[in-house]
Scaffold this active site. Structure first.
Site, PDB file in Angstrom:
ATOM      1  N   ARG A  88      -0.196   4.395  -0.600  1.00  0.00           N
ATOM      2  CA  ARG A  88      -0.981   5.632  -0.519  1.00  0.00           C
ATOM      3  C   ARG A  88      -0.476   6.566   0.570  1.00  0.00           C
ATOM      4  O   ARG A  88       0.107   6.126   1.561  1.00  0.00           O
ATOM      5  CB  ARG A  88      -2.446   5.288  -0.233  1.00  0.00           C
ATOM      6  CG  ARG A  88      -3.126   4.677  -1.429  1.00  0.00           C
ATOM      7  CD  ARG A  88      -4.525   4.243  -1.097  1.00  0.00           C
ATOM      8  NE  ARG A  88      -4.537   3.132  -0.164  1.00  0.00           N
ATOM      9  CZ  ARG A  88      -5.624   2.542   0.272  1.00  0.00           C
ATOM     10  NH1 ARG A  88      -6.808   2.975  -0.101  1.00  0.00           N
ATOM     11  NH2 ARG A  88      -5.548   1.513   1.099  1.00  0.00           N
ATOM     12  N   ASP A  91       0.856  -1.199   0.000  1.00  0.00           N
ATOM     13  CA  ASP A  91       0.000   0.000   0.000  1.00  0.00           C
ATOM     14  C   ASP A  91       0.886   1.241   0.000  1.00  0.00           C
ATOM     15  O   ASP A  91       1.553   1.525   0.990  1.00  0.00           O
ATOM     16  CB  ASP A  91      -0.896  -0.023   1.251  1.00  0.00           C
ATOM     17  CG  ASP A  91      -1.994   1.027   1.202  1.00  0.00           C
ATOM     18  OD1 ASP A  91      -1.877   1.988   0.407  1.00  0.00           O
ATOM     19  OD2 ASP A  91      -2.969   0.893   1.966  1.00  0.00           O
TER      20      ASP A  91
HETATM   21  N1  LIG Z   1      -2.380  -2.770  -6.277  1.00  0.00           N
HETATM   22  C1  LIG Z   1      -3.652  -3.170  -6.175  1.00  0.00           C
HETATM   23  N2  LIG Z   1      -4.591  -2.242  -5.898  1.00  0.00           N
HETATM   24  C2  LIG Z   1      -5.852  -2.682  -5.776  1.00  0.00           C
HETATM   25  C3  LIG Z   1      -6.234  -4.032  -5.946  1.00  0.00           C
HETATM   26  N3  LIG Z   1      -7.567  -4.123  -5.762  1.00  0.00           N
HETATM   27  C4  LIG Z   1      -8.007  -2.867  -5.495  1.00  0.00           C
HETATM   28  N4  LIG Z   1      -6.978  -2.001  -5.503  1.00  0.00           N
HETATM   29  C5  LIG Z   1      -6.961  -0.576  -5.200  1.00  0.00           C
HETATM   30  O1  LIG Z   1      -7.151  -0.464  -3.814  1.00  0.00           O
HETATM   31  C6  LIG Z   1      -7.683   0.820  -3.503  1.00  0.00           C
HETATM   32  C7  LIG Z   1      -8.796   0.611  -2.481  1.00  0.00           C
HETATM   33  O2  LIG Z   1      -8.212   0.041  -1.365  1.00  0.00           O
HETATM   34  P1  LIG Z   1      -8.866  -1.112  -0.525  1.00  0.00           P
HETATM   35  O3  LIG Z   1      -7.735  -1.945   0.028  1.00  0.00           O
HETATM   36  O4  LIG Z   1      -9.914  -1.837  -1.344  1.00  0.00           O
HETATM   37  O5  LIG Z   1      -9.656  -0.422   0.615  1.00  0.00           O
HETATM   38  P2  LIG Z   1      -9.213   0.761   1.582  1.00  0.00           P
HETATM   39  O6  LIG Z   1      -9.425   2.045   0.839  1.00  0.00           O
HETATM   40  O7  LIG Z   1      -7.847   0.540   2.143  1.00  0.00           O
HETATM   41  O8  LIG Z   1     -10.230   0.561   2.783  1.00  0.00           O
HETATM   42  P3  LIG Z   1     -11.770   0.938   2.831  1.00  0.00           P
HETATM   43  O9  LIG Z   1     -11.812   2.350   3.335  1.00  0.00           O
HETATM   44  O10 LIG Z   1     -12.377  -0.030   3.792  1.00  0.00           O
HETATM   45  O11 LIG Z   1     -12.301   0.802   1.440  1.00  0.00           O
HETATM   46  C8  LIG Z   1      -8.101   1.437  -4.813  1.00  0.00           C
HETATM   47  O12 LIG Z   1      -7.109   2.417  -5.177  1.00  0.00           O
HETATM   48  C9  LIG Z   1      -8.055   0.265  -5.798  1.00  0.00           C
HETATM   49  O13 LIG Z   1      -7.708   0.664  -7.114  1.00  0.00           O
HETATM   50  C10 LIG Z   1      -5.209  -4.974  -6.239  1.00  0.00           C
HETATM   51  O14 LIG Z   1      -5.424  -6.186  -6.358  1.00  0.00           O
HETATM   52  N5  LIG Z   1      -3.942  -4.496  -6.347  1.00  0.00           N
END
Ligand SMILES: Nc1nc2c(ncn2[C@@H]2O[C@H](COP(=O)(O)OP(=O)(O)OP(=O)(O)O)[C@@H](O)[C@H]2O)c(=O)[nH]1
Ligand SMILES: [Zn+2]
Length: 199
Positions: free
Chosen positions: A128, A126
């Site tokens: 971000r 992650d």
């Molecule tokens: N690298 C990668 N990114 C993903 C994948 N699936 C979803 N994403 C990205 O993950 C991000 C969303 O993160 P999530 O882990 O689903 O959820 P979160 O934002 O951490 O948590 P919530 O607030 O509960 O939704 C978005 O930017 C998606 O594009 C994947 O398999 N690989």
């Protein structure tokens, strides 16, 4: 200035009437938006969703993840309450970008889980960051927030940049046969709380 507000306009949607606020981050070249409903600068806690861009889920209705239903549920809840904000951050693929996410999906098609796929591509799970959220909330006059998320690390990340998160509000949208494994990996490896009993 590295991060600046540019313009706001009305945004009627199928989930209710929002105001959309556009911001530019000249340091990264990214454009982020906020969708707001109601008065946010009165000092009372604001219901907030920080949503990371997912073109496949948010735009194409992909069933590989839970992003699309989460965005829609958040828009519905905030519209129903009549007050709140969604920060829509252009951090596609947890920060690795759209095309790299497709590369990660290709690895997942051959057996890797979502974390392993990122790692095989040389990325952390992650990438971000949330510093821009503080600028956006300051512009909107938001004092404290109740955050719609299942991810405790997102709460920590927002607090680390100075945002006063007074409560985590779960955002359950269920699973489907295509994202079950992905959701289990998020629980097991990324600390997500995806059952009511975990909240
Ligand atoms: N690298 C990668 N990114 C993903 C994948 N699936 C979803 N994403 C990205 O993950 C991000 C969303 O993160 P999530 O882990 O689903 O959820 P979160 O934002 O951490 O948590 P919530 O607030 O509960 O939704 C978005 O930017 C998606 O594009 C994947 O398999 N690989
Ligand atoms: Zn997604």
């Amino acid at each position: 200035m590295a991060f600046e507000f540019v313009a706001s306009s009305r945004l009627p949607t199928e989930f209710g009437d929002f105001v959309i606020h556009g911001f530019q981050d000249s340091a990264t070249g990214k454009e982020h938006v906020a969708l707001s409903v109601g008065t946010l600068n009165d000092g009372e806690p604001v219901l907030m969703r920080v949503h990371s861009e997912c073109l496949t889920g948010d735009g194409f209705g992909s069933l590989r993840c839970d992003c699309g239903p989460q965005l829609q549920a958040a828009m519905q809840q905030i519209s129903h309450v009549g007050r709140g904000v969604i920060l829509y951050l252009r951090q596609e693929g947890r920060g690795i970008g759209l095309v790299n996410k497709i590369r990660a999906y290709a690895l997942q098609d051959t057996g890797a889980d979502t974390v392993e796929a990122n790692e095989r591509l040389g990325f952390g799970a992650d990438l971000r960051e949330y510093a821009m959220c503080e600028d956006m909330l300051r512009h909107l006059g938001v004092a404290t927030v109740r955050l719609l998320t299942n991810n405790p690390k997102k709460v920590e990340g927002l607090r680390a940049v100075g945002i006063d998160v007074i409560e985590r509000v779960p955002l359950f949208v269920g699973a489907n046969p295509h994202n079950e494994g992905y959701m289990l990996t998020k629980t097991a490896k990324m600390g997500h709380l995806l059952k009511p009993s975990q909240s």
